[in-house]
Motif scaffolding. Sequence first.
Motif, PDB file in Angstrom:
ATOM      1  N   UNK A 183       3.689   5.837  -5.313  1.00  0.00           N
ATOM      2  CA  UNK A 183       3.672   5.902  -6.872  1.00  0.00           C
ATOM      3  C   UNK A 183       2.651   6.892  -7.442  1.00  0.00           C
ATOM      4  N   UNK A 184       1.377   6.652  -6.760  1.00  0.00           N
ATOM      5  CA  UNK A 184       0.319   7.593  -7.373  1.00  0.00           C
ATOM      6  C   UNK A 184       0.315   9.095  -7.023  1.00  0.00           C
ATOM      7  N   UNK A 185       0.781   9.295  -5.689  1.00  0.00           N
ATOM      8  CA  UNK A 185       0.935  10.735  -5.120  1.00  0.00           C
ATOM      9  C   UNK A 185       1.969  11.511  -6.240  1.00  0.00           C
ATOM     10  N   UNK A 200      -6.729   8.569  -0.448  1.00  0.00           N
ATOM     11  CA  UNK A 200      -5.794   7.535  -1.551  1.00  0.00           C
ATOM     12  C   UNK A 200      -5.377   6.215  -0.669  1.00  0.00           C
ATOM     13  N   UNK A 201      -4.917   6.460   0.423  1.00  0.00           N
ATOM     14  CA  UNK A 201      -4.380   5.247   1.328  1.00  0.00           C
ATOM     15  C   UNK A 201      -5.887   4.375   1.616  1.00  0.00           C
ATOM     16  N   UNK A 241      -8.636  -0.862   0.234  1.00  0.00           N
ATOM     17  CA  UNK A 241      -9.737  -1.253  -0.419  1.00  0.00           C
ATOM     18  C   UNK A 241      -9.717  -2.365  -1.524  1.00  0.00           C
ATOM     19  N   UNK A 242      -8.876  -1.700  -2.323  1.00  0.00           N
ATOM     20  CA  UNK A 242      -8.335  -2.320  -3.561  1.00  0.00           C
ATOM     21  C   UNK A 242      -7.858  -3.735  -3.169  1.00  0.00           C
ATOM     22  N   UNK A 243      -6.817  -3.591  -2.365  1.00  0.00           N
ATOM     23  CA  UNK A 243      -6.311  -4.882  -1.971  1.00  0.00           C
ATOM     24  C   UNK A 243      -7.181  -5.827  -1.248  1.00  0.00           C
ATOM     25  N   UNK A 244      -8.097  -5.579  -0.610  1.00  0.00           N
ATOM     26  CA  UNK A 244      -9.018  -6.257   0.103  1.00  0.00           C
ATOM     27  C   UNK A 244      -9.933  -6.823  -0.784  1.00  0.00           C
ATOM     28  N   UNK A 298       0.880  -1.265   0.297  1.00  0.00           N
ATOM     29  CA  UNK A 298       0.025   0.104   0.049  1.00  0.00           C
ATOM     30  C   UNK A 298       0.967   1.171  -0.060  1.00  0.00           C
ATOM     31  N   UNK A 299       2.059   1.153   0.769  1.00  0.00           N
ATOM     32  CA  UNK A 299       2.759   2.564   0.869  1.00  0.00           C
ATOM     33  C   UNK A 299       3.317   2.655  -0.433  1.00  0.00           C
TER      34      UNK A 299
END
Length: 456
Positions: free
Chosen positions: A99-101, A129-130, A135-138, A93-94
């Motif tokens: 990357x996205x930031x 965003x975090x 949530x995407x990972x879940x 996640x970090x």
Amino acid sequence: MKLSAKIAISLFLFTWIAGGAAAQNNIIDEIVWVVGDEAILKSEVEEYRKDIQMQNQRIEGDPYCFIPEQLAINKLFLDQAKVDSIEVNEANVNRMLEYYMNEYISSTGSVEKLEEYFGKSLKKIREDLRTQLREQQLIQGVQQKHFDNVSLAPSEIRKFYNKIPQDSLPFIPTTLEIQIITVEPEVPLKEIDAVKNRLREFTEQINSGEKSFSTLALLHSEDPGSALKGGEMDFQTRSQLVPEFANVAFALNDPTKVSNIVETEYGFHIIQLVERRGDMGKFRHILLKPKIPQEQLDTALIRLDSIRSGILNKKITFEEAATFLSADKDTRNNKGIMVNNRPNSQNMGTPRFQLSELNQDIARVVGEMKVGEISEPFIMINDKGRQVAAMVKITNRNEGHKANINNDYQIIKQMAENARRQELMDEWLQKKIETIYVRIDPNWKGCDFKYKGWLK
């Protein structure tokens, strides 16, 4: 099914705001959907829309129909993630967050413009965003657990293929399989000394306060990925960096200090610590590469031409020359065979390359070459950004064509398995939708939703 206290209170507040403040067009937010115990707010829909635009993704149809349904689907998966006890890899996640930031700031041009675009502070953008990335990972964890183990028999794959309309089959671009031999030109000691002296001068200017590290990186660094950011790199773990760089970078603990000169396969660096977070670090660096005189490049070409003559005269095979004489450490243990490591390529992990996936110097040479042909030696910039002499051999060439079961079995197999996964996911979602409470604001009901049963 009764609404939970949280939703009931939310609806009460919405009713109070709408009734008391709508006259002044001062509605704070709006509940557009309720799924189970979870509300979907109009602000969430707007936020999702902005994220999609920022990532240059396209939506077919009305975004105010697609997005709420997608958010509702996400909530169903997140609910299942609790049941399945799916865990999140915070290190991933970090990494994705940074990357996205960095991509977001680069896309908008500055932190200030990014804040203006989203209408909130950088801190709040990061927090939101975090949450999205977690949530995407879940969601991915649920999908992998329930739908990843799809294995189809060859007869099922052929049946799938026979049902596909011919005009719907994907076009497979021309792919090449290539072997390579490289010779690295000798770098004169005086060129190395010149680079080191410049880096020492930069260090003195930074330490004396005459110039900032960022300014010097912007003006002089030869790393195109970080120079425009003042030498600043994304957060990375030690394993993501080449060992020589990582050993020095992760030993830094004072952001005001500049490292000693570090040599890597990319060139020579000086490094400065920006921030540490657990096992991840953000650094800025200045990279300089010694200049290679034309004389040394010509010598490397002559050396490679001699190797080519030996291969053509059958004194040595291309495979033997690649193994024992090539300077390319990524291929010499593989008899010179290049492997496609391009992320997201359907050929990733194989020796097949589309022309667009090749190093541009190689692509210019191999465009019209035939199978078995060996190129003349040429100078190329390798993936480390260094000039080397190279020659290549085409071992296989598959011309562009419509996908077919005989030549592209793995691609058809992947298509069939993906289609089956989607069928299983659709069935699972349809059952979930039928058993869960859903309320949609009347103004948001006029949509042709992908899944049936939302409107109860």
